[in-house]
Design an enzyme around this catalytic site. Structure first.
Site, PDB file in Angstrom:
ATOM      1  N   ASP A  47       0.836  -1.204   0.000  1.00  0.00           N
ATOM      2  CA  ASP A  47       0.000   0.000   0.000  1.00  0.00           C
ATOM      3  C   ASP A  47       0.874   1.258   0.000  1.00  0.00           C
ATOM      4  O   ASP A  47       0.353   2.378  -0.046  1.00  0.00           O
ATOM      5  CB  ASP A  47      -1.008  -0.019   1.161  1.00  0.00           C
ATOM      6  CG  ASP A  47      -0.342  -0.055   2.526  1.00  0.00           C
ATOM      7  OD1 ASP A  47       0.899  -0.153   2.598  1.00  0.00           O
ATOM      8  OD2 ASP A  47      -1.079   0.000   3.537  1.00  0.00           O
ATOM      9  N   SER A  48       2.201   1.073  -0.007  1.00  0.00           N
ATOM     10  CA  SER A  48       3.115   2.193  -0.261  1.00  0.00           C
ATOM     11  C   SER A  48       2.808   2.825  -1.609  1.00  0.00           C
ATOM     12  O   SER A  48       3.262   3.934  -1.893  1.00  0.00           O
ATOM     13  CB  SER A  48       4.575   1.723  -0.212  1.00  0.00           C
ATOM     14  OG  SER A  48       4.770   0.595  -1.038  1.00  0.00           O
ATOM     15  N   ASP A  86      -1.029  -6.394  -0.154  1.00  0.00           N
ATOM     16  CA  ASP A  86      -1.290  -5.701   1.116  1.00  0.00           C
ATOM     17  C   ASP A  86      -2.779  -5.488   1.336  1.00  0.00           C
ATOM     18  O   ASP A  86      -3.485  -5.042   0.428  1.00  0.00           O
ATOM     19  CB  ASP A  86      -0.642  -4.314   1.065  1.00  0.00           C
ATOM     20  CG  ASP A  86       0.467  -4.140   2.074  1.00  0.00           C
ATOM     21  OD1 ASP A  86       0.612  -4.982   2.980  1.00  0.00           O
ATOM     22  OD2 ASP A  86       1.210  -3.140   1.941  1.00  0.00           O
ATOM     23  N   LYS A 115      -0.851  -9.494   3.326  1.00  0.00           N
ATOM     24  CA  LYS A 115      -0.093  -8.912   4.440  1.00  0.00           C
ATOM     25  C   LYS A 115      -0.992  -7.955   5.210  1.00  0.00           C
ATOM     26  O   LYS A 115      -1.751  -7.201   4.611  1.00  0.00           O
ATOM     27  CB  LYS A 115       1.148  -8.172   3.918  1.00  0.00           C
ATOM     28  CG  LYS A 115       1.968  -7.506   5.039  1.00  0.00           C
ATOM     29  CD  LYS A 115       3.375  -7.133   4.580  1.00  0.00           C
ATOM     30  CE  LYS A 115       3.467  -5.853   3.825  1.00  0.00           C
ATOM     31  NZ  LYS A 115       3.030  -4.664   4.578  1.00  0.00           N
ATOM     32  N   GLU A 117      -0.959  -5.372   8.970  1.00  0.00           N
ATOM     33  CA  GLU A 117      -0.158  -4.750  10.030  1.00  0.00           C
ATOM     34  C   GLU A 117      -0.804  -5.000  11.389  1.00  0.00           C
ATOM     35  O   GLU A 117      -2.025  -4.980  11.506  1.00  0.00           O
ATOM     36  CB  GLU A 117      -0.046  -3.236   9.782  1.00  0.00           C
ATOM     37  CG  GLU A 117       0.673  -2.910   8.485  1.00  0.00           C
ATOM     38  CD  GLU A 117       0.793  -1.400   8.220  1.00  0.00           C
ATOM     39  OE1 GLU A 117       0.472  -0.590   9.111  1.00  0.00           O
ATOM     40  OE2 GLU A 117       1.215  -1.057   7.102  1.00  0.00           O
ATOM     41  N   GLU A 184       9.667  -3.837  10.375  1.00  0.00           N
ATOM     42  CA  GLU A 184      10.072  -2.534   9.816  1.00  0.00           C
ATOM     43  C   GLU A 184      10.626  -1.622  10.907  1.00  0.00           C
ATOM     44  O   GLU A 184       9.980  -1.419  11.948  1.00  0.00           O
ATOM     45  CB  GLU A 184       8.864  -1.874   9.126  1.00  0.00           C
ATOM     46  CG  GLU A 184       9.189  -0.506   8.543  1.00  0.00           C
ATOM     47  CD  GLU A 184       8.171   0.004   7.533  1.00  0.00           C
ATOM     48  OE1 GLU A 184       7.209  -0.725   7.209  1.00  0.00           O
ATOM     49  OE2 GLU A 184       8.358   1.145   7.071  1.00  0.00           O
TER      50      GLU A 184
END
Ligand code: KIV
Length: 266
Positions: A47-48, A86, A115, A117, A184
């Site tokens: 999602d960057s 993501d 993925k 978070e 990260e």
């Protein structure tokens, strides 16, 4: 002979045998094809893309529809790499929602793994996804979707209690069924301890050289981001072509020459 597809089994074997795992982001077919041809093991449709493709200041505005679209572009051409998609901000606030949106990433987008978070609060969700056969990569340390809550992009786990919490979260997520972990921006010693403790592959970004593999945002390592972070390296320096730069990154990670001390935190 055709290069076989990287799977969760391949990744576990690579960890066991000490072969470094390479991961880079890509968001479209053109770059995905180059990464695949240069032997990158995992393509992360991160999602960057909200920052490097859409020009937002954070990843928060990225939607599920956008993630499905970009994952589809990548998975259409990737023949060798595992495609990791993501789950964006607020797309996995309950196990049911995570199941629905992971189904979209895999069925419509063609992702091989999703993925998300978060630590302890995501343990039930990871267990549900694993139960229904969805491969999951957890993401600990700096969690960019929480940037407004964190008050900025900061190194995580520098004090004893947060370091212990991140280690405990990593173990809990593994026990819930996570297949991989992205770490990260954590101190290199903490990343090393987590990597040695869990049996799933640990992929670092700003987490030192002792992880099982490394990931970077493509635009950072090609030197075309507005603000490349300290933990990245511009692999275009020296006048390389883009495929050469991707190969140089792949070689440097495999040989353990990237990252070096200037790219990690203590
Ligand atoms: O979205 C992304 O590119 C990521 C990486 C920073 C690991 O999550």
């Amino acid at each position: 002979m055709k290069n076989p597809r990287i799977t969760v089994t391949t990744l576990r074997k690579m960890k066991r045998e000490g072969e470094k795992i390479t991961m880079l982001t890509a968001y479209d077919a053109g770059f995905a094809r180059v990464l695949d041809q240069q032997g990158i093991d995992i393509i992360l449709v991160g999602d960057s893309l909200g920052m490097v493709i859409q020009g937002h200041e954070t990843t928060v505005p990225v939607t599920m529809d956008e993630m499905v679209y970009h994952t589809k572009l990548v998975s259409r051409v990737a023949q060798h790499a595992l495609v990791l998609g993501d789950l964006p901000f607020m797309s996995y606030t309950s196990p049911e929602m995570a199941l629905r949106n992971s189904t979209r990433l895999m069925q419509e987008g063609g992702a091989h793994m999703v993925k998300l978070e978060g630590g302890a609060p995501q343990v039930n969700t990871v267990a549900q996804l694993a139960h229904y056969g969805v491969p999951v990569c957890a993401h600990l340390g700096l969690q960019p979707q929480s940037v407004h809550k964190l008050g900025g992009y900061r190194v995580q786990g520098r004090d004893d209690s947060t370091a212990k919490q991140i280690l405990a979260d990593a173990i809990a997520l593994q026990n819930a069924g996570a297949d991989m972990l992205v770490l990260e921006c954590v101190p290199t010693t903490l990343a090393q301890e987590i990597t040695q403790t869990v049996t799933i592959p640990v992929i670092g970004i700003g987490a030192g050289v002792n992880c099982d593999g490394q990931v970077l945002v493509l635009h950072d390592m090609l030197g075309i981001s507005a603000h490349a972070p300290k933990f990245s390296r511009n692999f275009m320096v020296g006048g390389a072509t883009i495929p050469d730069a991707i190969k140089a990154y792949n070689d440097a990670v495999k040989q353990g020459t990237f990252p070096s001390a200037e790219h990690w935190f203590v």
